[in-house]
Write a protein that holds these residues in place. Structure first.
Motif, mmCIF file in Angstrom:
data_model
loop_
_atom_site.group_PDB
_atom_site.id
_atom_site.type_symbol
_atom_site.label_atom_id
_atom_site.label_comp_id
_atom_site.label_asym_id
_atom_site.label_seq_id
_atom_site.Cartn_x
_atom_site.Cartn_y
_atom_site.Cartn_z
ATOM 1 N N LEU A 128 0.882 -1.200 0.057
ATOM 2 C CA LEU A 128 0.039 0.174 -0.017
ATOM 3 C C LEU A 128 0.768 1.234 -0.105
ATOM 4 C CD1 LEU A 128 -2.933 1.294 0.339
ATOM 5 C CD2 LEU A 128 -2.339 1.204 2.922
ATOM 6 N N ILE A 129 1.865 1.212 0.944
ATOM 7 C CA ILE A 129 2.928 2.468 1.126
ATOM 8 C C ILE A 129 3.696 2.442 -0.150
ATOM 9 C CG2 ILE A 129 2.299 2.920 3.551
ATOM 10 C CD1 ILE A 129 4.964 1.835 4.015
ATOM 11 N N LEU A 130 4.012 1.545 -0.675
ATOM 12 C CA LEU A 130 4.992 1.651 -1.756
ATOM 13 C C LEU A 130 4.174 2.029 -3.085
ATOM 14 C CD1 LEU A 130 6.986 -1.779 -1.706
ATOM 15 C CD2 LEU A 130 7.848 0.560 -2.096
ATOM 16 N N GLN A 131 2.783 1.691 -3.364
ATOM 17 C CA GLN A 131 2.023 2.178 -4.167
ATOM 18 C C GLN A 131 1.689 3.766 -4.019
ATOM 19 O OE1 GLN A 131 -1.535 -0.077 -4.527
ATOM 20 N NE2 GLN A 131 -1.847 0.541 -6.951
ATOM 21 N N ALA A 132 1.441 4.126 -2.837
ATOM 22 C CA ALA A 132 1.330 5.454 -2.629
ATOM 23 C C ALA A 132 2.638 6.400 -2.820
ATOM 24 C CB ALA A 132 0.904 5.576 -1.143
ATOM 25 N N LEU A 133 3.612 5.793 -2.524
ATOM 26 C CA LEU A 133 4.931 6.460 -2.919
ATOM 27 C C LEU A 133 5.063 6.540 -4.340
ATOM 28 C CD1 LEU A 133 7.814 7.748 -1.845
ATOM 29 C CD2 LEU A 133 8.551 5.499 -2.128
ATOM 30 N N GLU A 134 4.776 5.575 -5.072
ATOM 31 C CA GLU A 134 4.892 5.732 -6.544
ATOM 32 C C GLU A 134 3.926 6.701 -7.218
ATOM 33 O OE1 GLU A 134 3.740 2.483 -10.004
ATOM 34 O OE2 GLU A 134 5.324 1.860 -8.608
ATOM 35 N N TYR A 135 2.926 6.753 -6.738
ATOM 36 C CA TYR A 135 1.807 7.712 -7.107
ATOM 37 C C TYR A 135 2.272 9.068 -6.788
ATOM 38 C CZ TYR A 135 -1.851 3.893 -7.909
ATOM 39 O OH TYR A 135 -2.367 3.032 -8.443
ATOM 40 N N GLU A 136 2.773 9.397 -5.741
ATOM 41 C CA GLU A 136 3.206 10.459 -5.352
ATOM 42 C C GLU A 136 4.590 11.099 -6.357
ATOM 43 O OE1 GLU A 136 2.851 11.296 -0.573
ATOM 44 O OE2 GLU A 136 4.573 10.311 -1.117
ATOM 45 N N GLN A 137 5.308 10.199 -6.513
ATOM 46 C CA GLN A 137 6.353 10.365 -7.426
ATOM 47 C C GLN A 137 5.580 10.807 -8.952
ATOM 48 O OE1 GLN A 137 8.698 6.738 -7.147
ATOM 49 N NE2 GLN A 137 10.172 7.733 -5.469
ATOM 50 N N GLU A 138 5.038 10.194 -9.394
ATOM 51 C CA GLU A 138 4.181 10.162 -10.726
ATOM 52 C C GLU A 138 3.479 11.354 -11.122
ATOM 53 O OE1 GLU A 138 2.960 6.435 -11.891
ATOM 54 O OE2 GLU A 138 4.681 5.411 -12.105
ATOM 55 N N GLN A 139 2.502 11.662 -10.003
ATOM 56 C CA GLN A 139 1.518 12.515 -10.053
ATOM 57 C C GLN A 139 1.850 13.819 -9.385
ATOM 58 O OE1 GLN A 139 -2.067 10.310 -9.580
ATOM 59 N NE2 GLN A 139 -1.386 8.717 -10.866
ATOM 60 N N GLY A 140 2.863 13.739 -8.294
ATOM 61 C CA GLY A 140 3.023 14.886 -7.477
ATOM 62 C C GLY A 140 1.895 15.281 -6.588
ATOM 63 N N LYS A 141 1.214 14.228 -6.106
ATOM 64 C CA LYS A 141 0.381 14.252 -5.083
ATOM 65 C C LYS A 141 0.927 13.913 -3.776
ATOM 66 C CE LYS A 141 -3.553 13.307 -8.134
ATOM 67 N NZ LYS A 141 -4.932 12.658 -8.414
ATOM 68 N N ASP A 142 0.223 14.546 -2.706
ATOM 69 C CA ASP A 142 0.427 14.362 -1.154
ATOM 70 C C ASP A 142 -0.523 13.027 -0.828
ATOM 71 O OD1 ASP A 142 1.341 14.080 1.304
ATOM 72 O OD2 ASP A 142 0.683 16.164 1.702
ATOM 73 N N LEU A 143 -0.025 12.002 -0.683
ATOM 74 C CA LEU A 143 -0.901 10.851 -0.076
ATOM 75 C C LEU A 143 -0.554 10.577 1.383
ATOM 76 C CD1 LEU A 143 -0.752 8.838 -3.450
ATOM 77 C CD2 LEU A 143 -2.543 10.481 -2.600
ATOM 78 N N GLU A 144 -0.287 11.483 2.153
ATOM 79 C CA GLU A 144 0.121 11.087 3.682
ATOM 80 C C GLU A 144 -0.953 10.333 4.273
ATOM 81 O OE1 GLU A 144 1.969 11.535 6.992
ATOM 82 O OE2 GLU A 144 2.653 12.025 5.177
ATOM 83 N N GLU A 145 -2.093 10.385 4.065
ATOM 84 C CA GLU A 145 -3.264 9.748 4.726
ATOM 85 C C GLU A 145 -2.759 8.031 4.593
ATOM 86 O OE1 GLU A 145 -6.474 9.601 1.216
ATOM 87 O OE2 GLU A 145 -5.259 11.538 1.741
ATOM 88 N N PHE A 146 -2.413 7.774 3.447
ATOM 89 C CA PHE A 146 -1.901 6.221 3.396
ATOM 90 C C PHE A 146 -0.632 6.030 3.987
ATOM 91 C CE2 PHE A 146 -4.199 7.274 -0.575
ATOM 92 C CZ PHE A 146 -5.015 6.199 -0.440
ATOM 93 N N PHE A 147 0.259 6.727 4.434
ATOM 94 C CA PHE A 147 1.473 6.543 5.431
ATOM 95 C C PHE A 147 0.915 6.573 7.051
ATOM 96 C CE2 PHE A 147 2.981 8.036 1.335
ATOM 97 C CZ PHE A 147 3.945 7.101 1.001
ATOM 98 N N GLU A 148 -0.031 7.382 7.158
ATOM 99 C CA GLU A 148 -0.393 7.639 8.421
ATOM 100 C C GLU A 148 -1.400 6.394 8.969
ATOM 101 O OE1 GLU A 148 -2.504 11.353 8.833
ATOM 102 O OE2 GLU A 148 -0.700 12.611 8.540
#
Length: 127
Positions: A80-100
């Motif tokens: 889940l967090i690897l996918q969120a990190l990848e999305y952040e890198q590719e789309q420039g979004k902040d997906l902090e909620e997934f990490f939290e």
């Protein structure tokens, strides 16, 4: 572990759908729905040894009843967090909620170590 990883989301994937905390469905209800769906799928398989093995692996995972279940649960969170990190890198979004949502929930040494590594890579990317 491989069999359990395949089986753990089977009810969700085939019948129930992805129930997330934001859906507002209590954990007990989520578990009831998934258990019912798993039972239905095992009947479709005709019962027997394979169906029972699938059901047992799913119950073991849900109950967090073994070292294998703990590893698979950690790997599920890591994915889940690897996918969120990848999305952040590719789309420039902040997906902090997934990490939290996964913070402090890793149960195994390897899960904790990999989560720290992912967090470290995320911090480097943010600077």
């Amino acid at each position: 572990c491989i069999k359990m990883a395949i089986v753990h989301d089977i009810a969700e994937a085939a019948i129930v759908g992805d129930i997330t905390p934001s859906c507002g469905i209590p954990k007990e209800e989520k578990n009831r729905r998934e258990s019912e769906a798993l039972e239905h799928m095992c009947k479709l398989l005709g019962g027997g040894e394979t169906a029972e093995e699938i059901a047992e692996l799913w119950r073991e995972y849900e109950a967090n009843a073994s070292p294998e279940a703990k590893v698979v649960k950690d790997f599920d969170k890591l994915e889940l967090i690897l996918q969120a990190l990848e999305y952040e890198q590719e789309q420039g979004k902040d997906l902090e909620e997934f990490f939290e949502s996964t913070a402090g929930k890793f149960q195994t040494d390897i899960g904790k170590a990999w989560a720290l590594e992912i967090a470290s890579r995320r911090r480097k990317q943010q600077h």
